[in-house]
Scaffold this motif. Structure first.
Motif, PDB file in Angstrom:
ATOM      1  N   ARG A  46       0.837  -1.221   0.000  1.00  0.00           N
ATOM      2  CA  ARG A  46       0.000   0.000   0.000  1.00  0.00           C
ATOM      3  C   ARG A  46       0.868   1.267   0.000  1.00  0.00           C
ATOM      4  O   ARG A  46       0.531   2.254  -0.648  1.00  0.00           O
ATOM      5  CB  ARG A  46      -0.945   0.001   1.182  1.00  0.00           C
ATOM      6  CG  ARG A  46      -2.062  -1.002   1.066  1.00  0.00           C
ATOM      7  CD  ARG A  46      -3.014  -0.902   2.253  1.00  0.00           C
ATOM      8  NE  ARG A  46      -3.874  -2.039   2.359  1.00  0.00           N
ATOM      9  CZ  ARG A  46      -4.968  -2.245   1.634  1.00  0.00           C
ATOM     10  NH1 ARG A  46      -5.319  -1.352   0.735  1.00  0.00           N
ATOM     11  NH2 ARG A  46      -5.706  -3.324   1.811  1.00  0.00           N
ATOM     12  N   LEU A  47       1.984   1.226   0.706  1.00  0.00           N
ATOM     13  CA  LEU A  47       2.905   2.361   0.722  1.00  0.00           C
ATOM     14  C   LEU A  47       3.466   2.614  -0.677  1.00  0.00           C
ATOM     15  O   LEU A  47       3.519   3.756  -1.143  1.00  0.00           O
ATOM     16  CB  LEU A  47       4.040   2.099   1.716  1.00  0.00           C
ATOM     17  CG  LEU A  47       5.095   3.185   1.838  1.00  0.00           C
ATOM     18  CD1 LEU A  47       4.492   4.453   2.439  1.00  0.00           C
ATOM     19  CD2 LEU A  47       6.236   2.693   2.713  1.00  0.00           C
ATOM     20  N   SER A  50       0.670   4.053  -2.851  1.00  0.00           N
ATOM     21  CA  SER A  50       0.435   5.447  -2.502  1.00  0.00           C
ATOM     22  C   SER A  50       1.493   6.345  -3.130  1.00  0.00           C
ATOM     23  O   SER A  50       1.181   7.418  -3.663  1.00  0.00           O
ATOM     24  CB  SER A  50       0.429   5.601  -0.982  1.00  0.00           C
ATOM     25  OG  SER A  50       0.289   6.944  -0.623  1.00  0.00           O
ATOM     26  N   TYR A  51       2.738   5.908  -3.083  1.00  0.00           N
ATOM     27  CA  TYR A  51       3.821   6.676  -3.694  1.00  0.00           C
ATOM     28  C   TYR A  51       3.585   6.829  -5.202  1.00  0.00           C
ATOM     29  O   TYR A  51       3.715   7.924  -5.761  1.00  0.00           O
ATOM     30  CB  TYR A  51       5.173   6.013  -3.434  1.00  0.00           C
ATOM     31  CG  TYR A  51       6.305   6.753  -4.073  1.00  0.00           C
ATOM     32  CD1 TYR A  51       6.891   7.838  -3.439  1.00  0.00           C
ATOM     33  CD2 TYR A  51       6.771   6.397  -5.331  1.00  0.00           C
ATOM     34  CE1 TYR A  51       7.921   8.546  -4.033  1.00  0.00           C
ATOM     35  CE2 TYR A  51       7.808   7.094  -5.940  1.00  0.00           C
ATOM     36  CZ  TYR A  51       8.374   8.168  -5.285  1.00  0.00           C
ATOM     37  OH  TYR A  51       9.390   8.863  -5.889  1.00  0.00           O
ATOM     38  N   LYS A  53       0.721   6.631  -6.845  1.00  0.00           N
ATOM     39  CA  LYS A  53      -0.450   7.489  -7.058  1.00  0.00           C
ATOM     40  C   LYS A  53      -0.113   8.964  -6.882  1.00  0.00           C
ATOM     41  O   LYS A  53      -0.584   9.817  -7.641  1.00  0.00           O
ATOM     42  CB  LYS A  53      -1.561   7.088  -6.096  1.00  0.00           C
ATOM     43  CG  LYS A  53      -2.847   7.830  -6.307  1.00  0.00           C
ATOM     44  CD  LYS A  53      -3.931   7.333  -5.380  1.00  0.00           C
ATOM     45  CE  LYS A  53      -5.222   8.072  -5.614  1.00  0.00           C
ATOM     46  NZ  LYS A  53      -6.293   7.587  -4.745  1.00  0.00           N
ATOM     47  N   ASN A  54       0.726   9.275  -5.879  1.00  0.00           N
ATOM     48  CA  ASN A  54       1.046  10.668  -5.571  1.00  0.00           C
ATOM     49  C   ASN A  54       2.157  11.264  -6.430  1.00  0.00           C
ATOM     50  O   ASN A  54       2.325  12.478  -6.451  1.00  0.00           O
ATOM     51  CB  ASN A  54       1.420  10.805  -4.101  1.00  0.00           C
ATOM     52  CG  ASN A  54       0.249  10.539  -3.185  1.00  0.00           C
ATOM     53  OD1 ASN A  54      -0.892  10.794  -3.536  1.00  0.00           O
ATOM     54  ND2 ASN A  54       0.540  10.000  -2.019  1.00  0.00           N
ATOM     55  N   LEU A 105      -6.436   2.528  -9.992  1.00  0.00           N
ATOM     56  CA  LEU A 105      -6.331   3.590  -8.965  1.00  0.00           C
ATOM     57  C   LEU A 105      -7.575   4.462  -8.969  1.00  0.00           C
ATOM     58  O   LEU A 105      -8.270   4.598  -9.905  1.00  0.00           O
ATOM     59  CB  LEU A 105      -5.098   4.449  -9.226  1.00  0.00           C
ATOM     60  CG  LEU A 105      -3.759   3.733  -9.046  1.00  0.00           C
ATOM     61  CD1 LEU A 105      -2.616   4.614  -9.530  1.00  0.00           C
ATOM     62  CD2 LEU A 105      -3.545   3.405  -7.579  1.00  0.00           C
TER      63      LEU A 105
END
Length: 105
Positions: A46-47, A50-51, A53-54, A105
């Motif tokens: 998940r980390l 998230s990276y 996606k951001n 996403l």
């Protein structure tokens, strides 16, 4: 082992016994404890997601996992990845079946 005063190291292919030894017994102190293999694998994935996606403009994440790695497939499915296809891939001098998975996403 030393040869001519030089220390030599033997590098071997990672087998199941060595992988289990690393996953279950190699522990790192803080702040490196997040590398410990017994930590929550979902949190690590998940980390990474998230990276991505951001920091990147993507709508889908694809990954491939070897077909016999059922544990990893279950982790990816629990997070929300879906199996899309099986593919044969040449790796390390042989051909193996991989499972392609994707996450929207």
């Amino acid at each position: 082992k030393k040869i001519g005063g030089e220390k030599m190291m033997k590098i071997e292919q990672l087998n199941d016994d060595y992988a289990i030894e690393i996953a279950n017994h190699w522990k790192y102190p803080d702040p490196y404890s997040f590398y410990n293999m017994t930590a929550d694998p979902e949190a690590f994935i998940r980390l990474i997601m998230s990276y991505i996606k951001n920091n990147y403009q993507v709508s889908t994440i694809f990954l491939s996992v070897i077909d016999f790695n059922i544990r990893a497939q279950k982790v990816y499915e629990k997070i929300g990845f879906k199996k899309t296809r099986e593919l044969l891939q040449e790796t390390n001098g042989s051909t193996y079946c991989f499972i392609e998975m994707k996450f929207e996403l």
